[in-house]
Design a protein around this motif. Structure first.
Motif, PDB file in Angstrom:
ATOM      1  N   TRP A  29      53.248  36.018  49.762  1.00  0.00           N
ATOM      2  CA  TRP A  29      53.188  37.071  48.744  1.00  0.00           C
ATOM      3  C   TRP A  29      51.872  37.845  48.848  1.00  0.00           C
ATOM      4  O   TRP A  29      51.853  39.076  48.814  1.00  0.00           O
ATOM      5  N   SER A  30      50.776  37.127  49.009  1.00  0.00           N
ATOM      6  CA  SER A  30      49.470  37.778  49.126  1.00  0.00           C
ATOM      7  C   SER A  30      49.390  38.637  50.385  1.00  0.00           C
ATOM      8  O   SER A  30      48.851  39.748  50.352  1.00  0.00           O
ATOM      9  N   LEU A  31      49.918  38.125  51.486  1.00  0.00           N
ATOM     10  CA  LEU A  31      49.906  38.890  52.726  1.00  0.00           C
ATOM     11  C   LEU A  31      50.753  40.151  52.609  1.00  0.00           C
ATOM     12  O   LEU A  31      50.344  41.219  53.056  1.00  0.00           O
ATOM     13  N   MET A  32      51.920  40.042  51.979  1.00  0.00           N
ATOM     14  CA  MET A  32      52.763  41.226  51.797  1.00  0.00           C
ATOM     15  C   MET A  32      52.077  42.253  50.911  1.00  0.00           C
ATOM     16  O   MET A  32      52.150  43.455  51.170  1.00  0.00           O
ATOM     17  N   SER A  33      51.397  41.795  49.858  1.00  0.00           N
ATOM     18  CA  SER A  33      50.658  42.711  48.982  1.00  0.00           C
ATOM     19  C   SER A  33      49.517  43.376  49.741  1.00  0.00           C
ATOM     20  O   SER A  33      49.274  44.584  49.588  1.00  0.00           O
ATOM     21  N   LEU A  34      48.832  42.611  50.580  1.00  0.00           N
ATOM     22  CA  LEU A  34      47.736  43.142  51.387  1.00  0.00           C
ATOM     23  C   LEU A  34      48.240  44.224  52.344  1.00  0.00           C
ATOM     24  O   LEU A  34      47.662  45.314  52.433  1.00  0.00           O
ATOM     25  N   ILE A  35      49.327  43.935  53.022  1.00  0.00           N
ATOM     26  CA  ILE A  35      49.877  44.903  53.980  1.00  0.00           C
ATOM     27  C   ILE A  35      50.360  46.159  53.263  1.00  0.00           C
ATOM     28  O   ILE A  35      50.133  47.277  53.734  1.00  0.00           O
ATOM     29  N   ALA A  36      51.009  45.990  52.112  1.00  0.00           N
ATOM     30  CA  ALA A  36      51.471  47.158  51.349  1.00  0.00           C
ATOM     31  C   ALA A  36      50.291  48.016  50.901  1.00  0.00           C
ATOM     32  O   ALA A  36      50.336  49.248  50.999  1.00  0.00           O
ATOM     33  N   THR A  37      49.218  47.380  50.439  1.00  0.00           N
ATOM     34  CA  THR A  37      48.032  48.125  50.005  1.00  0.00           C
ATOM     35  C   THR A  37      47.387  48.856  51.177  1.00  0.00           C
ATOM     36  O   THR A  37      46.977  50.022  51.049  1.00  0.00           O
ATOM     37  N   ILE A  38      47.308  48.191  52.313  1.00  0.00           N
ATOM     38  CA  ILE A  38      46.741  48.834  53.503  1.00  0.00           C
ATOM     39  C   ILE A  38      47.586  50.022  53.930  1.00  0.00           C
ATOM     40  O   ILE A  38      47.057  51.083  54.260  1.00  0.00           O
ATOM     41  N   MET A  39      48.899  49.856  53.920  1.00  0.00           N
ATOM     42  CA  MET A  39      49.790  50.951  54.321  1.00  0.00           C
ATOM     43  C   MET A  39      49.637  52.158  53.393  1.00  0.00           C
ATOM     44  O   MET A  39      49.613  53.288  53.848  1.00  0.00           O
ATOM     45  N   ILE A  40      49.517  51.907  52.096  1.00  0.00           N
ATOM     46  CA  ILE A  40      49.320  53.007  51.148  1.00  0.00           C
ATOM     47  C   ILE A  40      48.001  53.716  51.441  1.00  0.00           C
ATOM     48  O   ILE A  40      47.935  54.949  51.470  1.00  0.00           O
ATOM     49  N   GLY A  41      46.945  52.940  51.676  1.00  0.00           N
ATOM     50  CA  GLY A  41      45.647  53.539  51.973  1.00  0.00           C
ATOM     51  C   GLY A  41      45.650  54.349  53.253  1.00  0.00           C
ATOM     52  O   GLY A  41      45.095  55.452  53.310  1.00  0.00           O
ATOM     53  N   VAL A  42      46.290  53.824  54.289  1.00  0.00           N
ATOM     54  CA  VAL A  42      46.295  54.507  55.588  1.00  0.00           C
ATOM     55  C   VAL A  42      47.219  55.726  55.572  1.00  0.00           C
ATOM     56  O   VAL A  42      46.842  56.804  56.022  1.00  0.00           O
ATOM     57  N   VAL A  43      48.420  55.560  55.044  1.00  0.00           N
ATOM     58  CA  VAL A  43      49.409  56.642  55.097  1.00  0.00           C
ATOM     59  C   VAL A  43      49.134  57.730  54.067  1.00  0.00           C
ATOM     60  O   VAL A  43      49.117  58.913  54.395  1.00  0.00           O
ATOM     61  N   ILE A  44      48.900  57.352  52.827  1.00  0.00           N
ATOM     62  CA  ILE A  44      48.766  58.347  51.759  1.00  0.00           C
ATOM     63  C   ILE A  44      47.350  58.901  51.675  1.00  0.00           C
ATOM     64  O   ILE A  44      47.145  60.110  51.567  1.00  0.00           O
ATOM     65  N   PHE A  45      46.351  58.008  51.731  1.00  0.00           N
ATOM     66  CA  PHE A  45      44.972  58.438  51.525  1.00  0.00           C
ATOM     67  C   PHE A  45      44.187  58.643  52.818  1.00  0.00           C
ATOM     68  O   PHE A  45      43.003  58.935  52.792  1.00  0.00           O
ATOM     69  N   LYS A  46      44.856  58.458  53.955  1.00  0.00           N
ATOM     70  CA  LYS A  46      44.252  58.690  55.280  1.00  0.00           C
ATOM     71  C   LYS A  46      42.982  57.877  55.499  1.00  0.00           C
ATOM     72  O   LYS A  46      42.029  58.336  56.098  1.00  0.00           O
ATOM     73  N   GLU A  47      42.964  56.659  54.985  1.00  0.00           N
ATOM     74  CA  GLU A  47      41.817  55.778  55.183  1.00  0.00           C
ATOM     75  C   GLU A  47      41.919  55.096  56.539  1.00  0.00           C
ATOM     76  O   GLU A  47      42.989  54.990  57.111  1.00  0.00           O
ATOM     77  N   LYS A  48      40.787  54.644  57.042  1.00  0.00           N
ATOM     78  CA  LYS A  48      40.761  53.909  58.308  1.00  0.00           C
ATOM     79  C   LYS A  48      40.263  52.506  58.030  1.00  0.00           C
ATOM     80  O   LYS A  48      39.314  52.312  57.287  1.00  0.00           O
ATOM     81  N   LEU A  49      40.902  51.534  58.657  1.00  0.00           N
ATOM     82  CA  LEU A  49      40.530  50.140  58.470  1.00  0.00           C
ATOM     83  C   LEU A  49      39.425  49.776  59.452  1.00  0.00           C
ATOM     84  O   LEU A  49      39.518  50.079  60.633  1.00  0.00           O
ATOM     85  N   SER A  50      38.378  49.132  58.941  1.00  0.00           N
ATOM     86  CA  SER A  50      37.259  48.732  59.801  1.00  0.00           C
ATOM     87  C   SER A  50      37.661  47.516  60.631  1.00  0.00           C
ATOM     88  O   SER A  50      38.709  46.912  60.418  1.00  0.00           O
ATOM     89  N   ILE A  51      36.798  47.144  61.544  1.00  0.00           N
ATOM     90  CA  ILE A  51      37.057  45.974  62.387  1.00  0.00           C
ATOM     91  C   ILE A  51      37.126  44.710  61.526  1.00  0.00           C
ATOM     92  O   ILE A  51      37.937  43.820  61.790  1.00  0.00           O
ATOM     93  N   HIS A  52      36.314  44.650  60.476  1.00  0.00           N
ATOM     94  CA  HIS A  52      36.358  43.499  59.563  1.00  0.00           C
ATOM     95  C   HIS A  52      37.677  43.471  58.792  1.00  0.00           C
ATOM     96  O   HIS A  52      38.221  42.397  58.527  1.00  0.00           O
ATOM     97  N   GLY A  53      38.169  44.637  58.440  1.00  0.00           N
ATOM     98  CA  GLY A  53      39.458  44.719  57.754  1.00  0.00           C
ATOM     99  C   GLY A  53      40.595  44.230  58.628  1.00  0.00           C
ATOM    100  O   GLY A  53      41.462  43.471  58.187  1.00  0.00           O
ATOM    101  N   TRP A  54      40.599  44.682  59.895  1.00  0.00           N
ATOM    102  CA  TRP A  54      41.636  44.230  60.826  1.00  0.00           C
ATOM    103  C   TRP A  54      41.530  42.737  61.068  1.00  0.00           C
ATOM    104  O   TRP A  54      42.542  42.032  61.158  1.00  0.00           O
ATOM    105  N   LEU A  55      40.321  42.222  61.155  1.00  0.00           N
ATOM    106  CA  LEU A  55      40.124  40.796  61.348  1.00  0.00           C
ATOM    107  C   LEU A  55      40.675  40.009  60.157  1.00  0.00           C
ATOM    108  O   LEU A  55      41.320  38.974  60.329  1.00  0.00           O
ATOM    109  N   GLY A  56      40.458  40.517  58.969  1.00  0.00           N
ATOM    110  CA  GLY A  56      40.996  39.871  57.771  1.00  0.00           C
ATOM    111  C   GLY A  56      42.511  39.853  57.761  1.00  0.00           C
ATOM    112  O   GLY A  56      43.127  38.846  57.400  1.00  0.00           O
TER     113      GLY A  56
END
Length: 70
Positions: A29-56
């Protein structure tokens, strides 16, 4: 947004009752929530995930795989 959360909880409860492994279902559940939040940030808000974010994300996915293998 609250409706999708409610639907998620309704779908989450039978998984707990069927498997009876709260740690595994909670981690998934936590992983799915994390992925959904990342997708919203990347797709809607055009954010970029840092290397630490990808590692997490990778470590969270690894934890889920390790927990689900019995």
């Amino acid at each position: 947004m609250f409706i999708s959360y409610d639907i998620g909880v309704i779908l989450w409860l039978p998984a707990i009752l069927q498997k009876n492994h709260l740690a595994i279902v909670g981690t998934i559940w936590s992983l799915m929530s994390l992925i959904a939040t990342i997708m919203i940030g990347v797709v809607i808000f055009k954010e970029k995930l840092s290397i630490h974010g990808w590692l997490g994300v990778i470590l969270a996915l690894a934890a889920t795989i390790i927990l689900t293998n019995e």
